[in-house]
Design a protein around this motif. Structure first.
Motif, PDB file in Angstrom:
ATOM      1  N   GLY A 146      21.171  52.342  19.796  1.00  0.00           N
ATOM      2  CA  GLY A 146      20.742  51.297  20.703  1.00  0.00           C
ATOM      3  C   GLY A 146      21.046  49.929  20.152  1.00  0.00           C
ATOM      4  O   GLY A 146      20.427  48.943  20.550  1.00  0.00           O
ATOM      5  N   TYR A 147      21.996  49.876  19.207  1.00  0.00           N
ATOM      6  CA  TYR A 147      22.396  48.629  18.576  1.00  0.00           C
ATOM      7  C   TYR A 147      23.899  48.450  18.769  1.00  0.00           C
ATOM      8  O   TYR A 147      24.683  49.337  18.460  1.00  0.00           O
ATOM      9  N   ALA A 148      24.279  47.298  19.298  1.00  0.00           N
ATOM     10  CA  ALA A 148      25.677  47.067  19.652  1.00  0.00           C
ATOM     11  C   ALA A 148      26.574  47.084  18.424  1.00  0.00           C
ATOM     12  O   ALA A 148      26.172  46.673  17.333  1.00  0.00           O
ATOM     13  N   ASP A 149      27.793  47.571  18.622  1.00  0.00           N
ATOM     14  CA  ASP A 149      28.822  47.484  17.594  1.00  0.00           C
ATOM     15  C   ASP A 149      30.127  47.091  18.263  1.00  0.00           C
ATOM     16  O   ASP A 149      30.147  46.666  19.423  1.00  0.00           O
ATOM     17  N   GLN A 150      31.234  47.247  17.527  1.00  0.00           N
ATOM     18  CA  GLN A 150      32.520  46.774  18.040  1.00  0.00           C
ATOM     19  C   GLN A 150      33.007  47.555  19.253  1.00  0.00           C
ATOM     20  O   GLN A 150      33.923  47.091  19.955  1.00  0.00           O
ATOM     21  N   ASP A 151      32.431  48.698  19.539  1.00  0.00           N
ATOM     22  CA  ASP A 151      32.873  49.515  20.668  1.00  0.00           C
ATOM     23  C   ASP A 151      31.959  49.426  21.883  1.00  0.00           C
ATOM     24  O   ASP A 151      32.254  50.010  22.930  1.00  0.00           O
ATOM     25  N   THR A 152      30.843  48.728  21.763  1.00  0.00           N
ATOM     26  CA  THR A 152      29.932  48.563  22.895  1.00  0.00           C
ATOM     27  C   THR A 152      30.623  47.759  23.997  1.00  0.00           C
ATOM     28  O   THR A 152      31.291  46.765  23.704  1.00  0.00           O
ATOM     29  N   PRO A 153      30.514  48.171  25.260  1.00  0.00           N
ATOM     30  CA  PRO A 153      31.141  47.384  26.343  1.00  0.00           C
ATOM     31  C   PRO A 153      30.723  45.920  26.291  1.00  0.00           C
ATOM     32  O   PRO A 153      29.566  45.594  26.015  1.00  0.00           O
ATOM     33  N   LEU A 154      31.672  45.039  26.540  1.00  0.00           N
ATOM     34  CA  LEU A 154      31.418  43.605  26.497  1.00  0.00           C
ATOM     35  C   LEU A 154      30.470  43.190  27.615  1.00  0.00           C
ATOM     36  O   LEU A 154      30.552  43.686  28.737  1.00  0.00           O
TER      37      LEU A 154
END
Length: 367
Positions: free
Chosen positions: A20-28
Motif C-alpha cells: 500500500g506504499y507507492a513505488d516506481q511502478d505505481t500508476p501515476l
C-alpha cells in the motif's frame, strides 16, 4: 508493485508496514495540476513535451493564451508539433487537417465537410506566472483552486534563481529524497548539509494529504548556501525549516536563518523559499524545475551567483544519486527489500498517500 518491508523502526509507529506504499511502478496520479513548463518556454513556436506518458503539443494564441492538445493527429498519428500555426489554428504537417484551440477539427482539405469525429484532446491549462500548469486527468475535476500556491515566485519583494533537469528516475523517489533531510551532510556537505542539522530533532505531521516536516537547529553555524549570501558565515544562528509534500507535482521548503546579534543595520532574519516542481514524463523519467527564492539583497548579483551555483550543485547531486539508485533497482537481478528506519517516516507517509491517490483513481476508472 513491489512490497516495502519495514525491518526496523523506532517509536514512530512505522514498524508494521504492509503493501500500500507507492513505488516506481505505481500508476501515476493524473488528477493533479502539474507544471507543463515555464511561461517563457511556451510561445508561438510549437513545442512538444511528454507528460504522464502522453505527448502534448503546446503553443500560445495570438492573444497570448497558452494551449495544450494531444500531440497526435487523429488521422495518421502525425505529431502536431511538427505542423504549423496559422493564426490560432494548428495545421497538421501531413495532410493539412486544421484544429482550433479546443482540439476540434475546423477543416479537412481533402474533404468538403470536416469530419465531426476527427478531434484531438485538449488539456486544461492555468498560467500563474512564471509557470503554466496542466491537468492531465478528468477534465471535469480540473478545479483552478487546486493549483498550488507559488505566489512568492512573482512577488517583487522576493528574488529567485532557478534551473531545470531532466531525470531518469521516478517521482516517488524524488519526493522521498526531498523529504529525507538526513542525507544532507553526506550528499550535500558543501551546500545545505551540516552534521548538526542531520542530528536535530524533526517533527512530522499530516495536513490532509500533505506531509509536513518541522525542524529547528539552535545556536549552530549556518550552511554555506544560506550563510554566504547573507554574510553571516562567522556567526552562530538559529535555523528553522518547514518542508512540505504539497502534491504529486510539488514540494516546497521554507527556511529561516535567525541571527540573534545582527551587525549594524543587517536584518536579524533571512528567509528562503525553495520550490521543487516535478512532472513525470513516464513512470521512470521526470521533468524537474527548481527555484531558490530569498527576501533580502534583491538586487545583489553576487548573491544571485552564489545561490545559483550552490543550488545547481546540490540539486545535481540529488539527480545523480537518484539516477544511480534507479539504475541499480532496474538492472540488479537479485531482489532487495530496502530497510526503513524511524527518520524515514515522512517519506513513507508520502508513499502511502501517493498510493492511496493512485488507488482512488483506479477504483473510479474500474466502475
Amino acid at each position: 508493485m513491489s512490497t516495502i518491508h519495514a525491518l526496523h523502526a523506532a517509536a514512530d509507529d512505522i514498524a508494521a508496514l504492509r503493501p500500500g506504499y507507492a513505488d516506481q511502478d505505481t500508476p501515476l496520479v493524473r488528477n493533479c495540476w502539474y507544471v507543463a513548463g515555464r511561461s517563457g518556454e511556451i510561445g508561438r513556436e510549437l513545442m512538444q513535451r511528454r507528460i504522464l506518458g502522453v505527448d502534448v503539443a503546446l503553443y500560445r494564441t495570438l492573444a497570448g493564451a497558452p494551449v495544450a492538445v494531444r500531440n497526435r493527429c487523429p488521422h495518421r498519428s502525425f505529431p502536431l508539433a511538427k505542423g504549423k500555426l496559422e493564426g490560432d489554428i494548428l495545421v497538421c504537417g501531413y495532410h493539412g487537417m486544421q484544429f482550433d484551440t479546443s482540439g476540434r477539427c475546423a477543416k479537412m482539405p481533402s474533404m468538403p465537410i470536416s469530419p465531426s469525429n476527427a478531434n484531438v484532446r485538449s488539456f486544461p491549462l492555468v498560467e500563474r506566472y512564471p509557470l503554466v500548469w496542466i491537468w492531465m486527468g478528468e477534465p471535469d475535476l480540473a478545479d483552478e483552486a487546486l493549483v498550488p500556491d507559488t505566489s512568492w515566485l512573482s512577488d517583487p519583494a522576493h528574488q529567485s534563481v532557478t534551473g531545470a533537469f531532466f531525470m531518469r528516475s521516478d517521482y516517488v523517489a524524488m519526493h522521498e529524497n526531498l523529504l529525507d533531510q538526513t542525507h544532507f551532510p553526506f550528499l550535500h556537505p558543501g551546500t545545505v548539509g551540516t552534521p548538526e542539522y542531520a542530528r536535530s530533532k524533526l517533527d512530522v505531521r499530516e495536513e490532509g494529504e500533505q506531509i509536513v516536516i518541522d525542524r529547528a537547529l539552535r545556536n549552530s553555524p549556518p550552511p554555506g548556501i544560506y550563510g554566504v549570501p547573507a554574510g553571516i558565515m562567522h556567526k552562530r544562528v538559529d535555523r528553522l525549516s518547514e518542508a512540505r509534500f504539497i502534491s504529486p507535482a510539488m514540494h516546497v521548503a521554507f527556511a529561516q536563518i535567525l541571527d540573534p546579534a545582527p551587525d549594524g543595520d543587517a536584518p536579524g532574519r533571512y528567509r528562503f523559499n525553495i520550490t521543487h516542481l516535478i512532472t513525470p514524463e513516464t513512470n521512470h523519467t521526470i521533468h524537474y524545475w527548481w527555484f531558490n527564492t530569498r527576501d533580502f539583497k534583491l538586487d545583489d548579483a553576487e548573491a544571485d551567483r552564489h545561490l545559483q551555483t550552490a543550488s545547481e550543485q546540490a540539486y545535481l547531486e540529488d539527480v545523480d544519486a537518484l539516477e544511480w539508485i534507479s539504475d541499480v533497482v532496474r538492472k540488479d537481478a537479485e531482489p532487495q527489500f530496502d530497510l526503513n528506519f524511524a527518520p524515514d517516516k515522512p517519506g513513507l507517509l508520502m508513499r502511502r498517500n501517493l498510493y492511496r491517490m493512485a488507488a482512488r483513481e483506479a477504483d473510479v476508472a474500474a466502475r
